[in-house]
Scaffold this active site. Structure first.
Site, mmCIF file in Angstrom:
data_model
loop_
_atom_site.group_PDB
_atom_site.id
_atom_site.type_symbol
_atom_site.label_atom_id
_atom_site.label_comp_id
_atom_site.label_asym_id
_atom_site.label_seq_id
_atom_site.Cartn_x
_atom_site.Cartn_y
_atom_site.Cartn_z
ATOM 1 C CG HIS A 29 -29.282 19.712 64.938
ATOM 2 N ND1 HIS A 29 -27.992 19.337 65.259
ATOM 3 C CD2 HIS A 29 -29.523 19.208 63.708
ATOM 4 C CE1 HIS A 29 -27.468 18.647 64.257
ATOM 5 N NE2 HIS A 29 -28.379 18.549 63.292
ATOM 6 C CG HIS A 89 -30.913 20.068 55.741
ATOM 7 N ND1 HIS A 89 -30.059 21.039 56.193
ATOM 8 C CD2 HIS A 89 -30.427 18.889 56.229
ATOM 9 C CE1 HIS A 89 -29.094 20.476 56.913
ATOM 10 N NE2 HIS A 89 -29.301 19.181 56.958
ATOM 11 C CG HIS A 115 -26.441 15.850 56.272
ATOM 12 N ND1 HIS A 115 -27.085 17.052 56.490
ATOM 13 C CD2 HIS A 115 -25.969 15.904 55.006
ATOM 14 C CE1 HIS A 115 -27.012 17.788 55.387
ATOM 15 N NE2 HIS A 115 -26.350 17.122 54.472
ATOM 16 C CG HIS A 127 -31.029 14.540 56.325
ATOM 17 N ND1 HIS A 127 -31.608 14.588 57.576
ATOM 18 C CD2 HIS A 127 -29.922 15.331 56.392
ATOM 19 C CE1 HIS A 127 -30.887 15.394 58.354
ATOM 20 N NE2 HIS A 127 -29.853 15.837 57.659
ATOM 21 C CG ASP A 156 -25.412 15.454 61.842
ATOM 22 O OD1 ASP A 156 -25.473 15.350 60.597
ATOM 23 O OD2 ASP A 156 -26.038 16.334 62.474
ATOM 24 C CG HIS A 157 -29.234 13.441 60.748
ATOM 25 N ND1 HIS A 157 -30.423 13.867 61.285
ATOM 26 C CD2 HIS A 157 -28.417 14.523 60.716
ATOM 27 C CE1 HIS A 157 -30.340 15.162 61.548
ATOM 28 N NE2 HIS A 157 -29.136 15.583 61.218
ATOM 29 C CG ASP A 201 -30.799 18.365 60.346
ATOM 30 O OD1 ASP A 201 -31.227 18.125 61.484
ATOM 31 O OD2 ASP A 201 -29.608 18.160 60.011
#
Ligand SMILES: [Zn+2]
Length: 240
Positions: free
Chosen positions: A168, A111, A57, A55, A59-60, A130
């Site tokens: 995570h 998410h 985001h 996805h 942090d990905h 996530d």
């Protein structure tokens, strides 16, 4: 066999390096940061040829462009989202390959709306981003409870021994919530004790397995979407 290595990043992310010895190919799942990924690959003498995003985001995906510039890696990510540097847009039923290993794409909204998971059926491995966490699930930033509940049901319909690689290390806080939500459930309190021990020793608690999540994940155990939605709201305000 796929060789799968956890690369810790930020405070609690795992970026997964996936290596196929036979072909020499290496992929990285959800590289929020390129630096630790490049270092981990170099240490093993692996060169990264693919990036797989679950996805959008940051942090990905934050390391996508640096990785592409450094390695020439091909970037595959969800068709429905804005993915930096994407070369291949993935939708339900599409295939990804690493050497002779074949993965398939399923859409798991909740998410985010375009979130995908990558399932390697023969390897009994799934990269779930996530969507599902050990004893937990992602926050509903974009999707509805109905969507997320359906996505969790799909993931836990995989064979019980399937290893679920989430993005995570949230297991300790998830386990505390689970023990609060399902007080007296022996499988959950036993897993909480195990997770406390492992974290105290500085050990990872993921990947998890479909079987373990079916037994101890409160969001998977929820009998219907109303109960799921109530649990998700409670978790959002729960302080362990
Ligand atoms: Zn996310």
């Amino acid at each position: 066999m796929l060789d799968i290595v956890a690369v810790p990043a930020f405070s609690d992310n795992y970026l997964w390096l996936v290596h196929d010895e036979a072909s020499g190919e290496t992929a990285v799942v959800d590289p929020g940061d390129a630096t630790p990924v490049l270092a981990a690959a170099e240490k093993r003498g692996w060169s990264i040829s693919q990036v797989w995003n679950t996805h959008w985001h940051p942090d990905h995906t934050g390391g996508n462009i640096v990785l592409k510039d450094a390695t020439g890696a091909r970037i595959s990510g969800p068709a429905g989202e804005n993915i930096p540097g994407r070369d291949v847009a993935l939708s339900e039923g599409d295939e990804i390959r690493l050497g002779a290993h074949v993965g398939r794409v399923i859409e798991v909204p909740g998410h985010t709306l375009g979130h995908i998971a990558l399932i390697f059926d023969e390897d009994r491995v799934a990269f779930v981003g996530d969507t599902l966490f050990a004893m937990g699930c992602g926050r509903l930033f974009e999707g509805s409870p109905d969507q997320m509940y359906g996505s969790l049901q799909r993931l836990t319909a995989l064979p019980p021994e399937t290893q679920l690689y989430c993005a995570h290390e949230y297991t300790l806080s998830n386990a505390r919530f689970a023990a609060h939500a399902y007080a007296g459930e022996a499988a959950i309190s036993e897993r909480l004790a195990e997770v406390e021990q492992r974290r105290a020793n500085g050990e990872r608690t993921v990947p998890t397995s479909v079987a373990r999540e079916l037994a101890t994940n409160p969001f998977v155990l929820a009998p219907n979407v109303e109960e799921f939605a109530r649990l998700r709201r409670d978790k959002d305000s729960f302080r362990s």
